[in-house]
Design a protein around this motif. Structure first.
Motif, PDB file in Angstrom:
ATOM      1  N   THR A 125       3.963 -32.140 -27.671  1.00  0.00           N
ATOM      2  CA  THR A 125       5.214 -32.580 -28.290  1.00  0.00           C
ATOM      3  C   THR A 125       5.237 -34.088 -28.527  1.00  0.00           C
ATOM      4  N   ALA A 179      12.066 -31.824 -24.487  1.00  0.00           N
ATOM      5  CA  ALA A 179      13.234 -31.881 -25.380  1.00  0.00           C
ATOM      6  C   ALA A 179      14.069 -33.120 -25.102  1.00  0.00           C
ATOM      7  N   ILE A 182      12.207 -36.154 -26.403  1.00  0.00           N
ATOM      8  CA  ILE A 182      12.223 -36.227 -27.870  1.00  0.00           C
ATOM      9  C   ILE A 182      13.535 -36.843 -28.357  1.00  0.00           C
ATOM     10  N   VAL A 183      14.649 -36.321 -27.856  1.00  0.00           N
ATOM     11  CA  VAL A 183      15.959 -36.816 -28.294  1.00  0.00           C
ATOM     12  C   VAL A 183      16.139 -38.281 -27.898  1.00  0.00           C
ATOM     13  N   VAL A 193      20.793 -35.991 -25.226  1.00  0.00           N
ATOM     14  CA  VAL A 193      19.569 -35.785 -24.445  1.00  0.00           C
ATOM     15  C   VAL A 193      19.758 -34.624 -23.476  1.00  0.00           C
ATOM     16  N   ALA A 196      19.997 -31.213 -25.126  1.00  0.00           N
ATOM     17  CA  ALA A 196      18.668 -30.679 -25.447  1.00  0.00           C
ATOM     18  C   ALA A 196      18.051 -29.994 -24.238  1.00  0.00           C
ATOM     19  N   THR A 200      17.369 -25.900 -24.069  1.00  0.00           N
ATOM     20  CA  THR A 200      16.005 -25.453 -23.764  1.00  0.00           C
ATOM     21  C   THR A 200      15.992 -24.494 -22.588  1.00  0.00           C
ATOM     22  N   TYR A 232      11.154 -28.483 -29.553  1.00  0.00           N
ATOM     23  CA  TYR A 232      11.476 -29.120 -30.842  1.00  0.00           C
ATOM     24  C   TYR A 232      12.750 -28.536 -31.434  1.00  0.00           C
ATOM     25  N   SER A 235      15.724 -29.779 -29.489  1.00  0.00           N
ATOM     26  CA  SER A 235      15.966 -31.188 -29.796  1.00  0.00           C
ATOM     27  C   SER A 235      16.714 -31.338 -31.113  1.00  0.00           C
ATOM     28  N   GLN A 236      16.305 -30.551 -32.108  1.00  0.00           N
ATOM     29  CA  GLN A 236      16.965 -30.626 -33.404  1.00  0.00           C
ATOM     30  C   GLN A 236      18.425 -30.180 -33.298  1.00  0.00           C
TER      31      GLN A 236
END
Length: 302
Positions: A125, A179, A182-183, A193, A196, A200, A232, A235-236
């Motif tokens: 990731t 996750a 990523i955020v 954050v 996410a 998950t 991912y 996170s989106q």
């Protein structure tokens, strides 16, 4: 993270009151609880990320065939597949997560993040994220500290071990760590954050640990790829403002409750699930036989 807090709510409150970025309390934890200098910590995070990147590269370029034969260069097959279901970026993500985890299964060098069984998720990731968004290493290193903080809280309130909580505790926790990282890297706020992380966990809840022949190969490797994809997508959702509905600390509590309720045969014992299928038992016999060392009879040497 006993220095400051034991749950996500306290972590968020601390950062709101101090104005510190999410990674700062984790850095302070390492300094004060473990007696390490800040320079030492950043240097070792950098080394860990280099090992992650090397694992991705090794998995995509070298022969990844395990002794059991169950691992056979899946990462390269996905990366070079002439038929593509996924976008190039998604294909890259999946192949990198597979590659790093295959290195582990072939006895190569990896970072246990948080475990060796989930060692492809953060490398896959984060290397993909860095390339897609042109992020510098420092931002990724900060994200790794954020991920470590996420793991510490999950460990205190649930588990990170497949033998305790099933695969949801290993690949699930790693995906949640990814996750959140990523955020964070993309400028999401603290609530995003942690959202996410919550989403998950919701997606990974209940996943059993059923390694074929007791090896961390099947289905562990493909779960690293799917967990990277879930990281991912979560996170989106979070960075777009989707509400997790169930607060992150309650999601972690659910993770622990499900893990406690899970039957023993689904917790890394190779007694249930995929490990108990007829084909898995055939593989198990083959693996056990080939690993037996036949010693000469003592009478023959006397």
């Amino acid at each position: 993270m006993s220095l400051l807090f034991n749950d996500f709510k306290s972590w968020e409150k601390h950062c709101a009151e101090t104005g510190e970025p999410l990674y700062q309390p984790v850095l302070e934890y390492e300094i004060e609880q473990k007696g390490r200098t800040e320079e030492f910590i950043w240097e070792n995070i950098a080394k860990a990320y280099e090992v992650m990147k090397d694992a991705v590269q090794t998995g995509l370029t070298e022969d990844m065939t395990s002794r059991s034969g169950m691992v056979n260069n899946s990462a390269k097959k996905v990366a070079n597949s002439p038929v593509t279901v996924l976008s190039p970026e998604f294909q890259m993500l999946v192949s990198r997560a597979l590659g790093a985890k295959e290195v582990n299964s072939c006895m190569g060098r990896v970072v246990a993040a948080p475990t060796a069984g989930a060692s492809g998720i953060l490398p896959g990731t984060l290397t993909t994220l860095q390339e897609l968004h042109g992020l510098d290493d420092r931002k990724i290193h900060e994200a790794l500290l954020v991920a470590a903080g996420i793991a510490l809280i999950i460990e205190q309130n649930a588990s990170l071990a497949g033998a305790v909580g099933g695969c949801q505790a290993e690949t699930g926790s790693a995906a949640a760590m990814a996750a959140g990282g990523i955020v964070y890297c993309l400028g999401g706020n603290v609530d995003q954050v942690f959202t996410a992380v919550a989403i998950t966990i919701q997606c990974m809840l209940g996943l059993v640990c059923d390694p074929v022949a007791g090896l961390v190969e099947v289905p562990c490797i493909v779960r690293n790829a799917s967990a990277a994809a879930i990281a991912y997508s979560s996170s989106q959702l979070a960075i777009a403002g989707v509400n997790a509905v169930i607060p992150v600390d309650q999601c972690v509590a659910a993770l622990g409750e499900v893990g406690e309720s899970m039957e023993r045969k689904y917790k890394e014992t190779a007694l249930g699930g995929l490990a108990n299928t007829p084909r898995a038992r055939e593989i198990e016999k083959f693996v056990l036989v080939q690993d037996v060392e036949i010693l000469p009879d003592e009478d023959e040497n006397s």
